[in-house]
Write a protein that holds these residues in place. Structure first.
Motif, PDB file in Angstrom:
ATOM      1  N   GLY A  31      41.646  29.018  30.095  1.00  0.00           N
ATOM      2  CA  GLY A  31      41.015  27.800  30.553  1.00  0.00           C
ATOM      3  C   GLY A  31      39.504  27.753  30.507  1.00  0.00           C
ATOM      4  O   GLY A  31      38.918  26.675  30.618  1.00  0.00           O
ATOM      5  N   TRP A  32      38.852  28.887  30.341  1.00  0.00           N
ATOM      6  CA  TRP A  32      37.392  28.875  30.391  1.00  0.00           C
ATOM      7  C   TRP A  32      36.739  28.562  29.050  1.00  0.00           C
ATOM      8  O   TRP A  32      35.622  28.068  29.015  1.00  0.00           O
ATOM      9  CB  TRP A  32      36.877  30.213  30.938  1.00  0.00           C
ATOM     10  N   HIS A  33      37.388  28.864  27.948  1.00  0.00           N
ATOM     11  CA  HIS A  33      36.834  28.448  26.656  1.00  0.00           C
ATOM     12  C   HIS A  33      37.722  27.404  25.990  1.00  0.00           C
ATOM     13  O   HIS A  33      37.263  26.639  25.141  1.00  0.00           O
ATOM     14  CB  HIS A  33      36.645  29.651  25.713  1.00  0.00           C
ATOM     15  N   PRO A  63      33.075  26.337  27.614  1.00  0.00           N
ATOM     16  CA  PRO A  63      33.902  25.524  26.725  1.00  0.00           C
ATOM     17  C   PRO A  63      33.096  24.774  25.667  1.00  0.00           C
ATOM     18  O   PRO A  63      33.625  24.478  24.589  1.00  0.00           O
ATOM     19  CB  PRO A  63      34.609  24.552  27.690  1.00  0.00           C
ATOM     20  N   GLU A  64      31.838  24.471  25.964  1.00  0.00           N
ATOM     21  CA  GLU A  64      31.021  23.721  24.996  1.00  0.00           C
ATOM     22  C   GLU A  64      30.852  24.487  23.688  1.00  0.00           C
ATOM     23  O   GLU A  64      30.757  23.896  22.613  1.00  0.00           O
ATOM     24  CB  GLU A  64      29.642  23.406  25.589  1.00  0.00           C
ATOM     25  N   GLY A  67      33.301  29.582  23.908  1.00  0.00           N
ATOM     26  CA  GLY A  67      33.187  30.968  24.342  1.00  0.00           C
ATOM     27  C   GLY A  67      32.563  31.901  23.327  1.00  0.00           C
ATOM     28  O   GLY A  67      32.676  33.126  23.459  1.00  0.00           O
ATOM     29  N   ARG A  68      31.871  31.350  22.356  1.00  0.00           N
ATOM     30  CA  ARG A  68      31.321  32.182  21.279  1.00  0.00           C
ATOM     31  C   ARG A  68      29.820  32.414  21.392  1.00  0.00           C
ATOM     32  O   ARG A  68      29.228  33.032  20.517  1.00  0.00           O
ATOM     33  CB  ARG A  68      31.664  31.567  19.918  1.00  0.00           C
ATOM     34  N   SER A  69      29.200  31.936  22.461  1.00  0.00           N
ATOM     35  CA  SER A  69      27.772  32.171  22.671  1.00  0.00           C
ATOM     36  C   SER A  69      27.585  33.300  23.677  1.00  0.00           C
ATOM     37  O   SER A  69      28.207  33.293  24.746  1.00  0.00           O
ATOM     38  CB  SER A  69      27.087  30.903  23.196  1.00  0.00           C
ATOM     39  N   GLU A  70      26.738  34.243  23.348  1.00  0.00           N
ATOM     40  CA  GLU A  70      26.517  35.377  24.242  1.00  0.00           C
ATOM     41  C   GLU A  70      25.855  34.904  25.535  1.00  0.00           C
ATOM     42  O   GLU A  70      25.021  33.998  25.534  1.00  0.00           O
ATOM     43  CB  GLU A  70      25.671  36.442  23.565  1.00  0.00           C
ATOM     44  N   MET A  71      26.250  35.551  26.637  1.00  0.00           N
ATOM     45  CA  MET A  71      25.683  35.247  27.946  1.00  0.00           C
ATOM     46  C   MET A  71      25.307  36.569  28.617  1.00  0.00           C
ATOM     47  O   MET A  71      25.989  37.584  28.421  1.00  0.00           O
ATOM     48  CB  MET A  71      26.687  34.474  28.802  1.00  0.00           C
ATOM     49  N   GLN A  72      24.250  36.536  29.385  1.00  0.00           N
ATOM     50  CA  GLN A  72      23.796  37.728  30.100  1.00  0.00           C
ATOM     51  C   GLN A  72      24.136  37.554  31.577  1.00  0.00           C
ATOM     52  O   GLN A  72      23.404  36.919  32.323  1.00  0.00           O
ATOM     53  CB  GLN A  72      22.292  37.937  29.889  1.00  0.00           C
ATOM     54  N   LEU A  73      25.257  38.108  31.980  1.00  0.00           N
ATOM     55  CA  LEU A  73      25.741  37.990  33.350  1.00  0.00           C
ATOM     56  C   LEU A  73      25.788  39.358  34.007  1.00  0.00           C
ATOM     57  O   LEU A  73      25.877  40.386  33.326  1.00  0.00           O
ATOM     58  CB  LEU A  73      27.140  37.362  33.367  1.00  0.00           C
TER      59      LEU A  73
END
Length: 257
Positions: A31-33, A63-64, A67-73
């Motif tokens: 559900g997130w991507h 979702p925009e 899920g293919r953009s890297e994120m720094q979490l």
């Protein structure tokens, strides 16, 4: 010889149910991507009807960009997000009388976990807390595989039939030359080489050793279903059985799986 074939499902493609006739493991979007509760339930039901192993396919909440953009979490955010998505799919799966067999991260989360040990450990910690009997599918030779084994969980090394490899064993990023292979005959021969010889030719010509335990078949291309059938037919011709990954007997007993 035998090999597991897996596909990413529940992402809005029309071929999900048909692909489940050809694979042995399904990675269902949480559900997130992509996807949602209704689609998750459909995929779980179809997988159970066809005897296909059910896997969670968590991602960044993005979702925009699918899920293919890297994120720094932070590790805490990764841990909570993976638990959240596991819980969603688990509720649906248990409601249908099934059980989650494995987890495979999606997109940027998968690729970052392949090289970032802290992120990989956060994913593994979430799986361990949720259910240590769940296997983790990760890129062969990656940090995610190493972190899984350090935690005492079962890692399944994944390879890609239609993705380009770099000489360090990582995947060529999408959008770069050589990232996606479109020649079906080339992909078929490379698939057999990965299974039989446990190696793949990188885009620079280097030979990369790898342990192919599961092969990903992408289900979102226009010819995905026809190509999946070709791979199944070729494996049958080569007397290679398609079967889900199972635990060793002693590990089954230890984990009551």
């Amino acid at each position: 010889m035998h090999i597991d074939l897996n596909a990413d499902l529940g992402e809005g493609c029309d071929s999900d149910e048909a692909l489940l006739d050809l694979v042995s493991s399904a990675n269902i979007a949480c559900g997130w991507h992509a996807g949602g509760a209704g689609l998750m339930r459909d995929c779980v039901r179809w997988a159970m009807q066809k005897g296909v192993a059910i896997g969670a396919h968590p991602s960044f909440n993005d979702p925009e960009n699918f899920g293919r953009s890297e994120m720094q979490l932070s590790s805490a955010e990764i841990y909570a997000g993976v638990l959240y998505q596991l819980g969603a799919l688990d509720a649906i799966t248990r409601g249908e009388g099934g059980r989650i067999h494995h987890l495979k991260p999606h997109g940027a989360l998968y690729n970052q976990a392949a090289r970032d040990p802290d992120l990989a450990e956060a994913i593994v910690a979430a799986v361990h807390a949720f259910d240590p009997a769940i296997m983790i599918y990760g890129l062969a030779n990656s940090q995610l595989v190493d972190a899984t084994r350090r935690a005492g969980l079962v890692a399944v090394e994944e390879v890609f039939a239609d993705r380009g490899y770099r000489s360090d064993g990582s995947l060529v990023p999408r959008g770069q030359p050589g990232a996606l292979l479109e020649d079906e005959n080339q992909v078929l021969e490379r698939t057999l080489a990965m299974i039989r010889n446990k190696e793949v030719r990188a885009v620079d010509g280097a030979t990369v050793p790898l342990n192919a335990e599961t092969i990903c078949l992408h289900g979102d291309g226009p010819h995905a279903l026809a190509f999946a059938r070709r791979i199944r037919d070729r494996l049958a011709e080569e007397s290679i059985e398609v079967a889900r990954v199972t635990y060793l007997p002693q590990l089954q007993a230890a984990m009551h799986f």
